[in-house]
Structures are given as structure tokens and as C-alpha cells.
Design a protein around this motif. Structure first.
Motif, short mmCIF file in Angstrom:
data_model
loop_
_atom_site.label_atom_id
_atom_site.label_comp_id
_atom_site.label_asym_id
_atom_site.label_seq_id
_atom_site.Cartn_x
_atom_site.Cartn_y
_atom_site.Cartn_z
N THR A 12 0.83 -1.21 0.00
CA THR A 12 0.00 0.00 0.00
C THR A 12 0.86 1.25 0.00
OG1 THR A 12 -1.72 -1.19 1.21
CG2 THR A 12 -1.84 1.22 1.23
N SER A 13 1.90 1.25 0.82
CA SER A 13 2.76 2.44 0.87
C SER A 13 3.53 2.61 -0.44
CB SER A 13 3.73 2.36 2.06
OG SER A 13 4.62 1.27 1.93
N GLN A 14 3.85 1.51 -1.09
CA GLN A 14 4.50 1.60 -2.40
C GLN A 14 3.53 2.21 -3.43
OE1 GLN A 14 5.37 -2.06 -4.66
NE2 GLN A 14 7.50 -1.37 -4.70
N ASP A 15 2.27 1.80 -3.37
CA ASP A 15 1.26 2.37 -4.27
C ASP A 15 1.13 3.88 -4.06
OD1 ASP A 15 0.76 -0.18 -5.24
OD2 ASP A 15 -1.06 -0.46 -4.03
N VAL A 16 1.14 4.29 -2.80
CA VAL A 16 1.06 5.73 -2.47
C VAL A 16 2.23 6.46 -3.12
CG1 VAL A 16 1.31 7.42 -0.61
CG2 VAL A 16 -0.27 5.49 -0.35
N PHE A 17 3.43 5.90 -2.98
CA PHE A 17 4.60 6.56 -3.57
C PHE A 17 4.43 6.71 -5.08
CE2 PHE A 17 8.56 6.17 -5.94
CZ PHE A 17 9.18 7.35 -5.54
N PHE A 18 4.02 5.65 -5.78
CA PHE A 18 3.91 5.72 -7.23
C PHE A 18 2.81 6.67 -7.69
CE2 PHE A 18 6.35 1.67 -7.15
CZ PHE A 18 7.44 2.14 -7.87
N GLU A 19 1.73 6.78 -6.92
CA GLU A 19 0.68 7.73 -7.26
C GLU A 19 1.18 9.17 -7.10
OE1 GLU A 19 -2.95 6.80 -5.18
OE2 GLU A 19 -2.83 4.71 -5.84
N LEU A 20 1.91 9.42 -6.02
CA LEU A 20 2.47 10.76 -5.83
C LEU A 20 3.56 11.05 -6.86
CD1 LEU A 20 2.58 10.90 -1.94
CD2 LEU A 20 1.01 12.11 -3.47
N HIS A 21 4.31 10.05 -7.21
CA HIS A 21 5.33 10.21 -8.24
C HIS A 21 4.68 10.62 -9.57
CE1 HIS A 21 8.47 9.06 -11.14
NE2 HIS A 21 9.31 9.33 -10.15
N ALA A 22 3.59 9.98 -9.92
CA ALA A 22 2.86 10.33 -11.15
C ALA A 22 2.33 11.77 -11.07
CB ALA A 22 1.72 9.35 -11.38
N MET A 23 1.80 12.15 -9.91
CA MET A 23 1.30 13.51 -9.73
C MET A 23 2.43 14.53 -9.92
SD MET A 23 -0.50 15.23 -6.37
CE MET A 23 1.01 15.70 -5.53
N CYS A 24 3.61 14.20 -9.43
CA CYS A 24 4.75 15.12 -9.48
C CYS A 24 5.33 15.28 -10.87
CB CYS A 24 5.83 14.69 -8.48
SG CYS A 24 5.36 15.00 -6.77
N ARG A 25 4.84 14.51 -11.82
CA ARG A 25 5.28 14.69 -13.21
C ARG A 25 4.62 15.90 -13.87
NH1 ARG A 25 4.78 8.48 -14.92
NH2 ARG A 25 6.64 7.74 -13.86
N HIS A 26 3.60 16.44 -13.22
CA HIS A 26 2.92 17.62 -13.76
C HIS A 26 3.92 18.76 -13.91
CE1 HIS A 26 0.14 20.98 -14.03
NE2 HIS A 26 -0.81 20.09 -14.33
N PRO A 27 3.82 19.52 -14.99
CA PRO A 27 4.78 20.61 -15.24
C PRO A 27 4.87 21.65 -14.13
CG PRO A 27 3.41 20.23 -17.18
CD PRO A 27 2.87 19.35 -16.09
N VAL A 28 3.83 21.82 -13.35
CA VAL A 28 3.87 22.83 -12.29
C VAL A 28 4.96 22.50 -11.26
CG1 VAL A 28 2.21 21.83 -10.65
CG2 VAL A 28 2.37 24.29 -10.89
N PHE A 29 5.30 21.22 -11.15
CA PHE A 29 6.34 20.84 -10.19
C PHE A 29 7.74 21.17 -10.68
CE2 PHE A 29 2.89 18.36 -8.34
CZ PHE A 29 3.08 18.62 -7.00
N GLU A 30 7.88 21.56 -11.94
CA GLU A 30 9.19 22.03 -12.41
C GLU A 30 9.49 23.39 -11.78
OE1 GLU A 30 11.51 20.25 -13.93
OE2 GLU A 30 10.02 18.66 -13.71
N GLN A 31 8.46 24.19 -11.54
CA GLN A 31 8.63 25.48 -10.86
C GLN A 31 8.88 25.26 -9.36
OE1 GLN A 31 4.89 27.27 -11.64
NE2 GLN A 31 5.36 27.81 -13.76
N ASP A 32 8.19 24.28 -8.81
CA ASP A 32 8.29 23.98 -7.38
C ASP A 32 9.09 22.70 -7.16
OD1 ASP A 32 6.63 26.17 -6.78
OD2 ASP A 32 4.84 24.96 -7.08
#
Length: 141
Positions: A12-32
Motif C-alpha cells: 500500500t505504501s508503495q502504491d502511495v509513492f507511485f501515485e504521488l510520483h505520477a502527480m509530481c510529473r505535472h509541469p507545475v512541479f518544475e517550478q516547485d
């Protein structure tokens, strides 16, 4: 102790990491970028502390790593609050928060089981023949 791979909470914790990892691919995270890196480090830490603790010989050590994992989970939740304030409604923060709440409940339940096992280990150590003899000798003094 089972292998960490046998623990549902590890998956479950691994799934959480991969979901957040996918979210962090959004271009807005290049600024942040700092926020992205800290969020991913904390999410990965939840997962890694469960694995490291499961590999320890004593349940007291496992309990310590489960507490570290809970601290990392709190860090992830706090960082998601920051993400939500910086970018309102852009990311599914409420869904992630609900998933993290479930993970917290699972961590707390596992921690309680490990702590109970730790108490049993401590009691059996106190009742070992060597400890009983030592206590009898001390009582005679």
C-alpha cells in the motif's frame, strides 16, 4: 518475522509513492522542484522504513521504524496541504489525504501488534532461567 514483501502495508505504501510520483510529473512541479523532491523523499521514506523495520531482529526495532514511517506519512500530508494551497483544486489532494488516513490506520494497527509482541518478548526475557536466578540472588541480599 515475515519478509517485508509479505506485508500488505508495504504494498500500500508503495502504491502511495507511485501515485504521488505520477502527480509530481505535472509541469507545475518544475517550478516547485524543492516541493516535488521533498514530497517524493517523504513518500518513499514511508515505504522504506516499513521494509527496513521488518528486516530487524527485534520487534522493538521494528516498532521504531514504524514510528519513523508514521512521521514521514505526516510529512507527506503536510506537504500535500502546501501543494493544495499553492495550486488549489489542481491535484486530487483530498483523495490522497483519504488514502494516507487509511495507511495511517494500518500503520497504527501494525504498530500496536508489534508493540504487544515486544511486551511478550520482554516478559519472556524476564522469565528466562538466568534472569530468575539473578532475581532470586538479589532478593536474598
Amino acid at each position: 518475522m515475515k519478509s517485508f514483501k509479505d506485508l500488505q502495508i508495504w504494498h500500500t505504501s508503495q502504491d502511495v509513492f507511485f501515485e504521488l510520483h505520477a502527480m509530481c510529473r505535472h509541469p507545475v512541479f518544475e517550478q516547485d522542484r524543492y516541493l516535488k523532491l521533498q514530497l517524493l523523499r517523504a513518500a518513499l521514506s514511508i515505504h522504506l522504513n516499513i521494509a527496513e523495520g521488518a528486516g530487524r531482529a527485534k520487534s522493538g526495532e521494528f516498532a521504531y521504524f514504524l514510528r519513523m514511517s508514521r512521521g514521514s506519512l505526516d510529512e507527506v500530508q503536510s506537504l500535500l496541504c502546501v501543494v493544495d494551497r499553492l495550486h488549489p483544486e489542481r491535484f486530487p489532494v483530498k483523495e490522497h489525504a483519504a488514502q494516507l488516513d487509511g495507511l495511517r490506520r494500518s500503520l497504527n494497527a501494525l504498530y500496536a501488534r508489534v508493540n504487544a509482541q515486544r511486551s511478550e518478548e520482554h516478559t519472556s526475557e524476564l522469565q528466562s532461567p538466568c534472569n530468575l536466578v539473578c532475581r532470586l540472588l538479589l532478593e536474598k541480599k
